[in-house]
Design a protein around this motif. Structure first.
Motif, short mmCIF file in Angstrom:
data_model
loop_
_atom_site.label_atom_id
_atom_site.label_comp_id
_atom_site.label_asym_id
_atom_site.label_seq_id
_atom_site.Cartn_x
_atom_site.Cartn_y
_atom_site.Cartn_z
N MET A 1 0.81 -1.22 0.00
CA MET A 1 0.00 0.00 0.00
C MET A 1 0.85 1.27 0.00
N GLY A 2 2.17 1.13 0.11
CA GLY A 2 3.04 2.31 0.11
C GLY A 2 3.07 3.05 1.42
N VAL A 3 2.66 2.37 2.51
CA VAL A 3 2.60 3.03 3.82
C VAL A 3 3.92 2.86 4.58
N VAL A 4 4.58 1.73 4.42
CA VAL A 4 5.84 1.49 5.11
C VAL A 4 6.88 0.96 4.14
N ARG A 5 8.13 1.02 4.59
CA ARG A 5 9.25 0.43 3.84
C ARG A 5 10.05 -0.41 4.83
N SER A 6 10.33 -1.64 4.47
CA SER A 6 11.08 -2.53 5.36
C SER A 6 12.46 -2.80 4.79
N ALA A 7 13.44 -2.83 5.67
CA ALA A 7 14.81 -3.13 5.28
C ALA A 7 15.47 -3.93 6.38
N PRO B 1 1.76 6.85 -2.03
CA PRO B 1 0.47 6.36 -2.51
C PRO B 1 0.42 6.14 -4.01
N SER B 2 1.15 6.95 -4.80
CA SER B 2 1.08 6.78 -6.25
C SER B 2 1.63 5.44 -6.68
N SER B 3 2.68 4.96 -6.00
CA SER B 3 3.24 3.65 -6.32
C SER B 3 2.23 2.55 -6.07
N ALA B 4 1.58 2.60 -4.91
CA ALA B 4 0.60 1.57 -4.57
C ALA B 4 -0.59 1.61 -5.52
N LEU B 5 -1.10 2.80 -5.80
CA LEU B 5 -2.23 2.92 -6.72
C LEU B 5 -1.83 2.49 -8.12
N GLY B 6 -0.59 2.81 -8.51
CA GLY B 6 -0.11 2.43 -9.83
C GLY B 6 -0.06 0.93 -10.00
N VAL B 7 0.41 0.23 -8.98
CA VAL B 7 0.46 -1.24 -9.03
C VAL B 7 -0.95 -1.81 -9.15
N ALA B 8 -1.86 -1.31 -8.33
CA ALA B 8 -3.23 -1.81 -8.36
C ALA B 8 -3.89 -1.55 -9.72
N LEU B 9 -3.74 -0.33 -10.24
CA LEU B 9 -4.32 -0.02 -11.54
C LEU B 9 -3.70 -0.85 -12.64
N ARG B 10 -2.38 -1.03 -12.58
CA ARG B 10 -1.69 -1.82 -13.62
C ARG B 10 -2.21 -3.25 -13.66
N SER C 1 -5.69 -7.22 -16.39
CA SER C 1 -6.78 -8.21 -16.38
C SER C 1 -7.92 -7.81 -17.31
N HIS C 2 -7.79 -6.63 -17.94
CA HIS C 2 -8.80 -6.08 -18.85
C HIS C 2 -10.08 -5.66 -18.13
N HIS C 3 -10.04 -5.62 -16.80
CA HIS C 3 -11.19 -5.11 -16.06
C HIS C 3 -11.28 -3.59 -16.21
N LEU C 4 -10.12 -2.94 -16.31
CA LEU C 4 -10.07 -1.50 -16.55
C LEU C 4 -9.52 -1.28 -17.96
N PRO C 5 -10.36 -0.98 -18.93
CA PRO C 5 -9.87 -0.77 -20.30
C PRO C 5 -8.94 0.44 -20.38
N SER D 1 -0.18 7.63 -10.74
CA SER D 1 -0.53 6.22 -10.73
C SER D 1 -1.05 5.77 -12.09
N MET D 2 -1.79 6.62 -12.77
CA MET D 2 -2.31 6.24 -14.09
C MET D 2 -1.20 6.11 -15.12
N ARG D 3 -0.21 6.98 -15.03
CA ARG D 3 0.89 6.85 -15.99
C ARG D 3 1.63 5.54 -15.77
N GLU D 4 1.77 5.13 -14.50
CA GLU D 4 2.41 3.86 -14.21
C GLU D 4 1.58 2.69 -14.72
N ALA D 5 0.26 2.84 -14.66
CA ALA D 5 -0.63 1.74 -15.02
C ALA D 5 -0.57 1.40 -16.50
N ILE D 6 -0.37 2.39 -17.36
CA ILE D 6 -0.47 2.12 -18.80
C ILE D 6 0.81 2.39 -19.58
#
Length: 234
Positions: free
Chosen positions: A59-65, A80-89, A94-98, A173-178
């Motif tokens: 979700m982009g809330v924490v980073r573990s090392a 948040p953009s990284s997490a949203l980008g992964v989810a959108l991608r 899956s073609h659920h989001l054209p 996030s949208m730019r990452e998705a497509i």
């Protein structure tokens, strides 16, 4: 521990982190307690704690090392953009989001951003990021994949001028998705040498309109630019 019990333990850790962030008990840069401490606090297994931490990372809330030192452990971040980008991608894959619908949403947000940027309180220096990206795209030696990366960063940089963090995050996030789809489409269609000259001219026009604080013109130009590009590429 049963699957339902594991889920409840996992959710308990997530709710605790959320409540702590909301109350201010946890802040950006703070380090979470270790697995053992959290497991003892909630009376759950360390495996359940690890599952919760992995969810927070996604979700982009924490980073573990691992290891020792100031950057080790689980640290509260905000990406948040990284997490949203992964989810959108994933949903685009899956073609659920054209892709077409993602592009239409991008046009709505970007035209809104540039219209509002005309009256927003930004300084000329805040255009420097977009200007540097614009100049970088003038390099004829750039591979198309690098150009499209700079292109998307350019659009995000302009959108931030409106001052709406949620819109800027969604744009990112949208730019990452497509972006992968765009790179594949550009490679399939060919004719990049001709297209890139048109893209550069369009970018210059958009930038100049934003710099002049002409919201109506910049919104119109960015709409025409996006529709032209996706008409060529998709």
């Amino acid at each position: 521990m049963s699957e339902s019990a594991t889920g409840r333990a996992h959710d308990a850790v997530l709710r605790h982190i959320e409540d702590s962030l909301r109350s201010g008990e946890l802040k950006l840069g703070d380090r979470l307690p270790g697995e053992r401490a959290l497991a003892e606090q909630f009376g759950i297994s360390r495996a359940s704690v690890r599952d919760a931490i992995r969810s927070l990372e996604v979700m982009g809330v924490v980073r573990s090392a691992t290891g020792s030192g100031p950057n080790s452990g689980t640290i509260v971040v905000s990406d948040p953009s990284s997490a949203l980008g992964v989810a959108l991608r994933m949903h685009v894959a899956s073609h659920h989001l054209p892709v077409k619908d993602v592009v239409e949403a991008r046009i709505m947000m970007e035209t809104w951003s540039l219209e509002h940027a005309a009256s927003a309180a930004w300084s000329p220096e805040q255009l420097d990021d977009a200007r540097r990206l614009l100049e970088a795209m003038d390099d004829d030696a750039l591979p198309s994949q690098v150009f499209t990366l700079l292109d998307s960063q350019f659009h995000v940089a302009l959108s931030t001028l409106a001052g709406n963090v949620v819109v800027s995050t969604m744009m990112e996030s949208m730019r990452e998705a497509i972006r992968g789809y765009i790179d594949d489409a550009v490679e399939r269609r060919g004719g990049w040498a001709e297209a890139v000259d048109t893209l550069r001219a369009q970018h210059r026009g958009i930038f100049e309109a934003v710099e002049a604080r002409d919201g109506e013109r910049s919104a119109r130009l960015v709409r025409e630019h996006i529709e032209w590009f996706y008409g060529q590429a998709i």
